[in-house]
Design an enzyme around this catalytic site. Structure first.
Site, PDB file in Angstrom:
ATOM      1  N   CYS A 274      51.172  33.097  38.090  1.00  0.00           N
ATOM      2  CA  CYS A 274      51.834  33.556  37.058  1.00  0.00           C
ATOM      3  C   CYS A 274      52.716  34.443  37.561  1.00  0.00           C
ATOM      4  O   CYS A 274      53.997  34.315  37.356  1.00  0.00           O
ATOM      5  CB  CYS A 274      50.769  34.242  36.365  1.00  0.00           C
ATOM      6  SG  CYS A 274      49.425  33.873  35.654  1.00  0.00           S
TER       7      CYS A 274
HETATM    8  N1  LIG Z   1      44.913  31.820  36.406  1.00  0.00           N
HETATM    9  C1  LIG Z   1      45.855  32.667  35.498  1.00  0.00           C
HETATM   10  O1  LIG Z   1      44.884  33.592  35.951  1.00  0.00           O
HETATM   11  C2  LIG Z   1      46.837  32.592  33.641  1.00  0.00           C
HETATM   12  C3  LIG Z   1      46.317  33.354  33.629  1.00  0.00           C
HETATM   13  C4  LIG Z   1      47.477  33.181  32.105  1.00  0.00           C
HETATM   14  C5  LIG Z   1      48.245  31.650  32.301  1.00  0.00           C
HETATM   15  N2  LIG Z   1      47.369  31.190  33.102  1.00  0.00           N
HETATM   16  C6  LIG Z   1      48.602  30.400  33.207  1.00  0.00           C
HETATM   17  O2  LIG Z   1      47.481  29.095  32.093  1.00  0.00           O
HETATM   18  C7  LIG Z   1      47.990  27.233  32.785  1.00  0.00           C
HETATM   19  C8  LIG Z   1      46.723  26.683  33.389  1.00  0.00           C
HETATM   20  O3  LIG Z   1      46.613  28.405  34.958  1.00  0.00           O
HETATM   21  P1  LIG Z   1      45.480  27.634  35.710  1.00  0.00           P
HETATM   22  O4  LIG Z   1      45.335  28.523  36.631  1.00  0.00           O
HETATM   23  O5  LIG Z   1      44.216  27.837  34.525  1.00  0.00           O
HETATM   24  O6  LIG Z   1      45.510  25.991  35.965  1.00  0.00           O
HETATM   25  P2  LIG Z   1      44.958  25.132  37.458  1.00  0.00           P
HETATM   26  O7  LIG Z   1      45.677  24.950  38.440  1.00  0.00           O
HETATM   27  O8  LIG Z   1      43.522  26.518  37.862  1.00  0.00           O
HETATM   28  O9  LIG Z   1      43.766  24.586  36.274  1.00  0.00           O
HETATM   29  C9  LIG Z   1      44.463  22.893  35.872  1.00  0.00           C
HETATM   30  C10 LIG Z   1      43.992  22.194  35.924  1.00  0.00           C
HETATM   31  O10 LIG Z   1      44.237  21.455  34.920  1.00  0.00           O
HETATM   32  C11 LIG Z   1      44.226  19.329  35.629  1.00  0.00           C
HETATM   33  N3  LIG Z   1      44.786  18.595  35.013  1.00  0.00           N
HETATM   34  C12 LIG Z   1      46.723  18.615  35.260  1.00  0.00           C
HETATM   35  N4  LIG Z   1      47.504  17.716  34.451  1.00  0.00           N
HETATM   36  C13 LIG Z   1      46.139  17.561  33.666  1.00  0.00           C
HETATM   37  C14 LIG Z   1      46.738  15.685  32.661  1.00  0.00           C
HETATM   38  N5  LIG Z   1      47.631  15.856  32.473  1.00  0.00           N
HETATM   39  N6  LIG Z   1      45.275  16.236  32.281  1.00  0.00           N
HETATM   40  C15 LIG Z   1      44.028  16.604  32.427  1.00  0.00           C
HETATM   41  N7  LIG Z   1      44.262  17.681  33.141  1.00  0.00           N
HETATM   42  C16 LIG Z   1      45.115  18.243  33.715  1.00  0.00           C
HETATM   43  C17 LIG Z   1      44.132  20.283  36.840  1.00  0.00           C
HETATM   44  O11 LIG Z   1      43.161  19.264  37.866  1.00  0.00           O
HETATM   45  C18 LIG Z   1      43.584  21.215  36.973  1.00  0.00           C
HETATM   46  O12 LIG Z   1      42.316  21.078  36.592  1.00  0.00           O
HETATM   47  C19 LIG Z   1      49.422  27.880  33.705  1.00  0.00           C
HETATM   48  O13 LIG Z   1      50.302  27.642  32.833  1.00  0.00           O
HETATM   49  C20 LIG Z   1      49.313  29.320  33.911  1.00  0.00           C
HETATM   50  O14 LIG Z   1      50.945  30.097  33.924  1.00  0.00           O
HETATM   51  C21 LIG Z   1      47.205  30.993  33.930  1.00  0.00           C
END
Ligand SMILES: NC(=O)c1ccc[n+]([C@@H]2O[C@H](COP(=O)([O-])OP(=O)(O)OC[C@H]3O[C@@H](n4cnc5c(N)ncnc54)[C@H](O)[C@@H]3O)[C@@H](O)[C@H]2O)c1
Length: 437
Positions: A274
């Site tokens: 992030c």
């Molecule tokens: N990790 C954090 O602390 C956090 C906090 C707030 C916001 N975010 C935001 O949330 C979003 C997700 O982050 P995250 O950390 O959960 O990511 P992550 O990489 O942990 O998980 C994302 C998942 O999405 C899956 N994926 C990707 N494309 C796909 C598709 N087309 N269909 C189905 N599944 C699909 C991946 O396989 C993965 O398992 C990002 O935009 C991030 O910036 C993250």
């Protein structure tokens, strides 16, 4: 009955079927929270290994216990799949896929587009679609809405579309999904009302805003705020070093002011999915309209220079001890980007360890959350930070202040400790040389 009323009833009676796309740090805890509230939740993920693990009740994120997942699987409240066909049966779809940067530092929105296309291709009138992934302002309206309109959807009548940023802090024991107020901005007032109604079933405080763009910007402002303040603390630490003053002592003194100040602390560089990434989504978008986001650029420059600064602290301290970097044994404590986490995405440890190795240092690392760590094509394996291991190192370099480390032992046996997290507590108990940021 119109679509909005029908959906509103299904939400209120918890009979709405939910699909959460992306079962990562964000999507899985959210899915579990809705499932615990009694909704039938499908976790859709493109990674077959992740789906297989979740289907057998194995959680990969710190905020979800495997036992909790197993109970929900047993009760038929949650199931994981890689099959997008079921999207057509969903009443609400929440999109939580990654939003990284390309090599060029431009937003990589391809995951959001791919996931949204999957949903739009199976659009059924009456569906609520919510994007949660952090993204540039305008994504929901400019990118998602047309995909659905191409398939005949009418916004506010048979399609309900909103943006609601995820604000989770993985591993934070105090603030879990339900404890963090939700910001919601829909394309129309009905979209906002339905999305808010859904979140209110699991989160007591929901804050509605007038448009998705406001919600998109609110999330970016939060993370720019953090990024800029960390950069300020990092630059402050450079200034304090020049002046021969302890940065921490200054910040702690300033933090006694009960209003108008919030402490941020220096570190070896920012990491995670992030803080180093999100601000660049905003500056990219602004650059398209000829505006240069100066605070963001400067903060990015300062934060990205921190690994090099840490390297120079290590070299200088070794030099004063009559040691060259080449051949020196360095034990890195913590390679995750932050305390208590196993997340190594964008971790400054990559650059620091790779550079130390290239300069000939013998680097090993300890991290209870990260069993292996790839650097320059070599898979390093974590060592146990027992007394013998700590004693054997010429330099102990603390990059992530995991609570599992025994800092008293580090202080007692370390010959040179470079502590970028202010985790070695008692200066009086330090046997060797201690360098702090
Ligand atoms: N990790 C954090 O602390 C956090 C906090 C707030 C916001 N975010 C935001 O949330 C979003 C997700 O982050 P995250 O950390 O959960 O990511 P992550 O990489 O942990 O998980 C994302 C998942 O999405 C899956 N994926 C990707 N494309 C796909 C598709 N087309 N269909 C189905 N599944 C699909 C991946 O396989 C993965 O398992 C990002 O935009 C991030 O910036 C993250």
């Amino acid at each position: 009955m119109d679509h909005a009323t029908a959906l509103s009833r299904r939400i209120a009676t918890h009979t709405a079927r939910l699909t959460i796309i992306g079962q990562g740090y964000v999507g899985l805890p959210l899915a579990v929270e809705f499932a615990k509230a009694g909704f039938a939740v499908t976790g859709l993920d493109a990674d077959p290994d992740r789906v297989a693990a979740l289907a057998t009740g194995r959680s990969h994120v710190p905020d979800v216990r495997s036992e909790e997942l197993q109970t929900l699987l047993r009760d038929g409240r949650y199931h994981a799949t890689g099959e997008p066909a079921l999207l057509a049966d969903s009443d609400a779809v929440l999109i939580c896929v990654p939003t990284p940067l390309r090599k060029s530092k431009a937003p990589d929105i391809s995951y959001v587009v791919a996931a949204s296309r999957e949903v739009a291709a199976r659009f059924r009138p009456g569906q609520l679609i919510i994007l949660e992934s952090t993204t540039y302002p305008g994504t929901t309206e400019e990118l998602l809405l047309p995909l659905f309109q191409e398939n005949g959807a009418r916004i506010g009548e048979d399609l309900f579309l909103a943006f609601s940023p995820e604000r989770i802090d993985p591993g934070n024991p105090t603030f879990k999904v339900k404890d963090i107020p939700k910001v919601v901005g829909g394309l129309t007032p009905t979209c906002t009302r339905l999305a808010s109604a859904l979140y209110r079933e699991i989160i007591p405080r929901v804050h509605e805003v007038s448009t998705p763009k406001v919600a998109e910007l609110a999330k970016l402002y939060e993370n720019v705020f953090r990024n800029v303040n960390i950069a300020l603390a990092n630059e402050f630490s450079l200034m304090c070093r020049h002046l021969g003053v302890s940065t921490r002592e200054v910040i702690d003194a300033a933090a006694t002011k009960p209003f108008g100040f919030m402490p941020f602390y220096p570190g070896p560089g920012i990491g995670g999915h992030c803080i180093p990434v999100d601000p660049l989504y905003l500056s990219w978008k602004m650059r398209l309209s000829g505006y240069e986001a100066r605070f963001i650029s400067l903060a990015d420059e300062i934060n990205r220079a921190m690994p090099a600064h840490v390297l120079s602290l290590v070299c200088d301290a070794l030099n004063e001890m009559g040691l060259a970097l080449k051949g020196t044994r360095i034990l890195v404590l913590g390679v995750a980007y932050k305390r208590g986490s196993g997340d190594t995405r964008e971790s400054p440890a990559y650059e620091i360890i790779a550079t130390l190795r290239r300069k000939g240092a013998q680097v090993s690392y300890a991290d209870p959350h990260v069993p292996t760590f790839p650097v320059d094509g070599t898979e390093l394996k974590a060592v146990e930070p027992g007394e013998e291991e700590l004693r054997g190192a010429d330099c102990l370099l603390i990059l992530a202040d995991h609570p599992e480390f025994d800092y008293r032992m580090v202080a007692r046996v370390g010959r040179l400790i470079v502590d970028t997290r202010n985790s070695v507590p008692d200066i009086a108990g330090v046997r060797g040389r201690l360098v702090k940021l």
